[in-house]
Design an enzyme around this catalytic site. Structure first.
Site, PDB file in Angstrom:
ATOM      1  N   LYS A   3       0.836  -1.211   0.000  1.00  0.00           N
ATOM      2  CA  LYS A   3       0.000   0.000   0.000  1.00  0.00           C
ATOM      3  C   LYS A   3       0.871   1.261   0.000  1.00  0.00           C
ATOM      4  O   LYS A   3       0.544   2.265  -0.639  1.00  0.00           O
ATOM      5  CB  LYS A   3      -0.935  -0.016   1.224  1.00  0.00           C
ATOM      6  N   HIS A  39       2.077   1.730  -3.442  1.00  0.00           N
ATOM      7  CA  HIS A  39       0.923   2.257  -4.194  1.00  0.00           C
ATOM      8  C   HIS A  39       0.866   3.770  -4.038  1.00  0.00           C
ATOM      9  O   HIS A  39       0.709   4.517  -5.013  1.00  0.00           O
ATOM     10  CB  HIS A  39      -0.373   1.613  -3.684  1.00  0.00           C
ATOM     11  N   ASN A  40       0.998   4.255  -2.814  1.00  0.00           N
ATOM     12  CA  ASN A  40       0.907   5.701  -2.590  1.00  0.00           C
ATOM     13  C   ASN A  40       2.085   6.449  -3.202  1.00  0.00           C
ATOM     14  O   ASN A  40       1.925   7.546  -3.735  1.00  0.00           O
ATOM     15  CB  ASN A  40       0.828   6.007  -1.087  1.00  0.00           C
ATOM     16  N   GLU A  76       1.333   6.776  -6.658  1.00  0.00           N
ATOM     17  CA  GLU A  76       0.279   7.813  -6.756  1.00  0.00           C
ATOM     18  C   GLU A  76       0.911   9.219  -6.787  1.00  0.00           C
ATOM     19  O   GLU A  76       0.534  10.066  -7.610  1.00  0.00           O
ATOM     20  CB  GLU A  76      -0.645   7.645  -5.550  1.00  0.00           C
ATOM     21  N   TYR A  77       1.900   9.460  -5.922  1.00  0.00           N
ATOM     22  CA  TYR A  77       2.600  10.753  -5.938  1.00  0.00           C
ATOM     23  C   TYR A  77       3.214  10.986  -7.324  1.00  0.00           C
ATOM     24  O   TYR A  77       3.169  12.094  -7.864  1.00  0.00           O
ATOM     25  CB  TYR A  77       3.744  10.771  -4.912  1.00  0.00           C
ATOM     26  N   LYS A  99       1.212  13.718   3.315  1.00  0.00           N
ATOM     27  CA  LYS A  99       1.119  13.072   4.631  1.00  0.00           C
ATOM     28  C   LYS A  99       2.278  12.127   4.891  1.00  0.00           C
ATOM     29  O   LYS A  99       2.416  11.603   5.986  1.00  0.00           O
ATOM     30  CB  LYS A  99      -0.203  12.321   4.751  1.00  0.00           C
ATOM     31  N   ARG A 149       6.841  18.485  -4.406  1.00  0.00           N
ATOM     32  CA  ARG A 149       5.868  19.023  -3.436  1.00  0.00           C
ATOM     33  C   ARG A 149       6.598  19.910  -2.424  1.00  0.00           C
ATOM     34  O   ARG A 149       6.093  20.971  -2.035  1.00  0.00           O
ATOM     35  CB  ARG A 149       5.151  17.880  -2.708  1.00  0.00           C
ATOM     36  N   ARG A 197      37.059   7.647  -6.144  1.00  0.00           N
ATOM     37  CA  ARG A 197      36.981   7.087  -4.780  1.00  0.00           C
ATOM     38  C   ARG A 197      38.307   6.438  -4.397  1.00  0.00           C
ATOM     39  O   ARG A 197      38.774   6.533  -3.267  1.00  0.00           O
ATOM     40  CB  ARG A 197      35.847   6.052  -4.702  1.00  0.00           C
ATOM     41  N   HIS A 238      39.588   3.389  -1.961  1.00  0.00           N
ATOM     42  CA  HIS A 238      38.420   2.514  -1.792  1.00  0.00           C
ATOM     43  C   HIS A 238      38.465   1.276  -2.685  1.00  0.00           C
ATOM     44  O   HIS A 238      37.575   0.436  -2.591  1.00  0.00           O
ATOM     45  CB  HIS A 238      37.134   3.314  -2.061  1.00  0.00           C
TER      46      HIS A 238
END
Ligand code: 3PG
Length: 343
Positions: free
Chosen positions: A42, A45-46, A49-50, A119, A146, A307, A313
């Protein structure tokens, strides 16, 4: 999108499936997997949606500021789009929103303050992407768009100080009808990338948490009864039904064909938006992802060299994958290397 202990599902299955939306006779509700998986699905899903909302907002911006359409004309365009491959709940409600007029008979949308709220579910999806190392770039851009929109007061100050392109929209967009078509193709292509990224995240979470997610089943659950419901999810379901262990949606023949049909238009739209100073973070980041994903060679070799130069590295050679080497780039670094770990 219920998840939890498998023994619980038979007790609630009939209730949930009888009240769920249906697609081609099948309930858009199925047991997702063990505890946590339903919430995770879910959440993704959101996040998607964004992404969908940001893409549609960018299309709206291009239609208004680039093509010069009024709100009724834009509503008509969206209604037309809703008859084809972009057919979705969000396009449908956008058409309704655009043509909605207030008591003065004026469109409501331009009267709404352009500062988006949230939210947090899009942010959580990005955090999961960062934790798992999965580039959900389009959702990330949608969340940050946003955040940027919410800096309204600061943007108003900046708009009076910072230089903007002076080029006229008509000189960049010569054939308006053709450009509207190109925007729809750009939207469709970027949407495919967004869903591909979302399913990449689900796939990684499924592996890490041993959920054995059914990706075709998830596409069916999103096919009806939720905010991202669309015709396109039927195509995603078909792709996973055909190849359940599909590595990436972009590799399915249907989507390869869609990209073949759309990617040139997509490039034209992003190029025109850039020239006109119309921000298209979701459309352009999705294109950057697409170009990166479809490139056999990227400039990460240089990053590895940098790097190794400043932090010893180490790096792998193209023809010796798995063995890590260090170069003494400056002649005085010695043979010391940092311990090898990857975040
Ligand atoms: C909701 O829960 O209402 C939406 O799915 C997401 O809300 P948001 O855009 O405020 O995060």
């Amino acid at each position: 999108m219920p998840g939890g202990h498998p023994k619980a599902w038979p007790h609630i299955k009939d209730i949930f499936q009888s009240i769920a939306a249906k697609s081609e006779g099948e309930a858009c509700c199925e047991w997702v997997g063990n505890a946590g998986s339903g919430h995770f699905v879910k959440m993704v899903h959101n996040g998607i949606e964004y992404g969908d909302m940001q893409l549609i907002a960018e299309a709206y911006h291009l239609l208004a500021k680039g093509v010069g359409l009024n709100h009724d004309q834009m509503a008509e365009v969206m209604e037309e789009w809703n008859k084809g491959e972009l057919d979705s709940f969000l396009i449908e409600i956008t058409a309704n929103i655009l043509k909605f007029r207030d008591e003065k008979g004026e469109p409501v949308v331009p009267k709404i303050r352009d500062a988006a709220g949230q939210k947090g579910t899009g942010k959580w999806t990005c955090l999961a992407g960062l934790d798992f190392g999965i580039p959900v770039t389009l959702i990330g851009e949608a969340v940050f768009a946003r955040c940027l929109s919410a800096l309204k007061d600061e943007r108003v100050v900046a708009s009076k100080k910072l230089p903007r392109p002076s080029v006229n929209a008509d000189s960049v967009i010569q054939n308006k009808r053709d450009f509207v078509k190109k925007i729809s193709k750009a939207l469709y292509a970027a949407k495919i990338v967004s869903y591909a990224q979302g399913f990449m995240l689900l796939s990684e979470a499924s592996t890490q948490y041993k959920w054995s997610l059914n990706f075709g089943g998830i596409a069916l659950m999103w096919r009806g009864g939720c905010i991202i419901r669309s015709r396109f999810l039927g195509d995603i379901k078909r792709a996973f039904d055909k190849t359940p262990d599909l590595k990436n949606l972009l590799l399915d023949d249907f989507f390869v064909k869609a990209m073949t049909d759309c990617h040139e238009s997509w490039r034209d739209v992003v190029a025109a938006a850039t020239r006109l100073g119309i921000p298209v973070p979701a459309l352009s980041s999705a294109l950057a992802f697409y170009d990166g994903y479809s490139s056999d060679v990227l400039p990460a070799n240089l990053i590895q060299a940098q790097r190794d130069y400043f932090g010893a590295h180490t790096y792998e050679l193209v023809d010796k994958v798995g063995s890590w080497v260090h170069t003494n780039w400056t002649g005085h670094g010695g043979r010391v290397t940092s311990n090898a770990y990857n975040a």
